[in-house]
Scaffold this active site. Structure first.
Site, PDB file in Angstrom:
ATOM      1  N   ASN A 117     -33.966 -15.912  43.217  1.00 48.46           N
ATOM      2  CA  ASN A 117     -33.903 -17.249  42.633  1.00 48.46           C
ATOM      3  C   ASN A 117     -35.152 -17.468  41.794  1.00 48.46           C
ATOM      4  OD1 ASN A 117     -34.138 -20.016  42.133  1.00 48.46           O
ATOM      5  ND2 ASN A 117     -33.269 -20.612  44.095  1.00 48.46           N
ATOM      6  N   CYS A 171     -34.946 -26.044  38.921  1.00 48.63           N
ATOM      7  CA  CYS A 171     -33.821 -25.123  38.712  1.00 48.63           C
ATOM      8  C   CYS A 171     -32.797 -25.634  37.699  1.00 48.63           C
ATOM      9  CB  CYS A 171     -33.141 -24.833  40.037  1.00 48.63           C
ATOM     10  SG  CYS A 171     -34.282 -24.222  41.308  1.00 48.63           S
ATOM     11  N   HIS A 204     -26.827 -21.707  38.166  1.00 46.60           N
ATOM     12  CA  HIS A 204     -28.153 -21.363  38.656  1.00 46.60           C
ATOM     13  C   HIS A 204     -28.016 -20.388  39.819  1.00 46.60           C
ATOM     14  CE1 HIS A 204     -31.969 -21.469  40.588  1.00 46.60           C
ATOM     15  NE2 HIS A 204     -31.595 -22.304  41.530  1.00 46.60           N
TER      16      HIS A 204
END
Length: 324
Positions: A280, A122, A246
């Site tokens: 995500n 990430c 993120h």
């Protein structure tokens, strides 16, 4: 004595253009509740996600990277021949060889490109963006295509409520090139070795995540890292127009924004919330969020954006950029 010649790079760098892509299939919380013990309210309250995109069999890390990368090159006003290096940040390719970057370069039409994959999960896009900027300033590259591309549905157990509701698929990209004025600030990066086991991929090949440990770390440690990135760029929190962390969890995003506002960030600072409709997407989440915000008119050329990525059990990186 023989003296080596050193390459001469650009005085500064900037993002020339961005692009992104997502699979067509939209998966709602209600659809997930048909296969596991969950519901729309539970998911929204805990992670803030309403829907996400799942890739089909025809979608791969490479194919999504090609589409996002091609869009970024076009948005930069360039053609593939103008790019000489390709970096693909990802943690979900099914095979390590050949690397995704070499395949992407060939399919886009970037001939004889320098290319490599980078895995910081990430945090990957921010790591790759920093690497690209330094390469251009050092003279080892002229224009670098930086892509975050992930097919997380390949590595998520569809029956695991702790991960299947969160992770999704997509790609985002940016072209980094020379600039007379700084458009990409110094990177603030590092690792949290004591949290190495919080996000792992055990022998069953599915992602495992200790959500609460990651949540506690992110909500307490990310804001100081973001402030460090601002300090390195010579800026104050009040200078930030756009915060693009993120997209791990909406509660984490909101906690980071709150802490930065307590340190002087403006109330009208725009905060990325792409996780609500995209989920995500690991290394793709930051460039994809920036591109979606640009398309929606929430981010404008010249805006000061603070990027910060974190994950991979646990790596982090952040920098200030001027939006293209």
């Amino acid at each position: 004595m023989t003296q080596l010649r050193l390459s001469q790079g650009a005085a500064a760098t900037r993002i020339l253009g961005i692009g992104s892509t997502q699979p067509e299939r939209v998966v709602t919380n209600d659809e997930l509740s048909e296969h596991m013990d969950t519901n729309d309210q539970w998911i929204r309250e805990r992670v803030g996600i309403a829907e996400r995109r799942f890739a089909g069999p025809e979608d791969t890390v490479v194919s999504m990277a090609v589409e996002a990368g091609s869009k970024a090159i076009a948005a930069s006003g360039l053609v593939p021949a103008d790019v000489d290096t390709v970096l693909v940040a990802n943690c979900t390719t099914t095979v390590p060889i050949p690397n995704a970057a070499a395949q992407v370069a060939e399919l886009i039409g970037v001939k004889a490109a320098g290319g490599f994959d980078l895995n910081a999960a990430c945090a990957g896009f921010c790591y790759a963006l920093a690497s690209a900027s330094d390469m251009v300033r050092a003279g080892s590259a002229t224009r670098v295509l930086v892509i975050g591309s992930e097919k997380l549905t390949d590595v998520v157990d569809p029956a695991d409520r702790s991960t299947a509701i969160i992770f999704a698929d997509g790609a985002g990209a940016a072209v980094v090139g020379p600039s007379d004025e700084p458009g990409i600030g110094p990177v603030a990066w590092g690792t949290a070795g004591d949290l190495v086991e919080t996000i792992t991929m055990p022998d069953d090949k599915y992602i495992f995540q200790e959500g609460q440990a990651v949540f506690r770390w992110a909500t307490t440690k990310i804001a100081p890292i973001a402030l460090r990135a601002l300090e390195l760029a010579g800026l104050e929190p009040s200078d930030v127009d756009v915060l693009i962390p993120h997209q791990a969890n909406l509660r984490i995003v909101e906690a980071i924004a709150k802490k930065l506002r307590q340190k002087g960030a403006r109330e009208d600072m725009v905060v990325a919330d792409d996780i609500v409709t995209s989920g995500n997407t690991s290394s793709a989440s930051i460039p994809m969020a920036m591109d979606h915000m640009r398309a929606a008119g929430r981010v404008h050329s010249g805006d000061v954006a603070l990027l910060i990525g974190f994950g991979a059990g646990l790596s982090y990186a952040g920098q200030v950029v001027i939006c293209p």
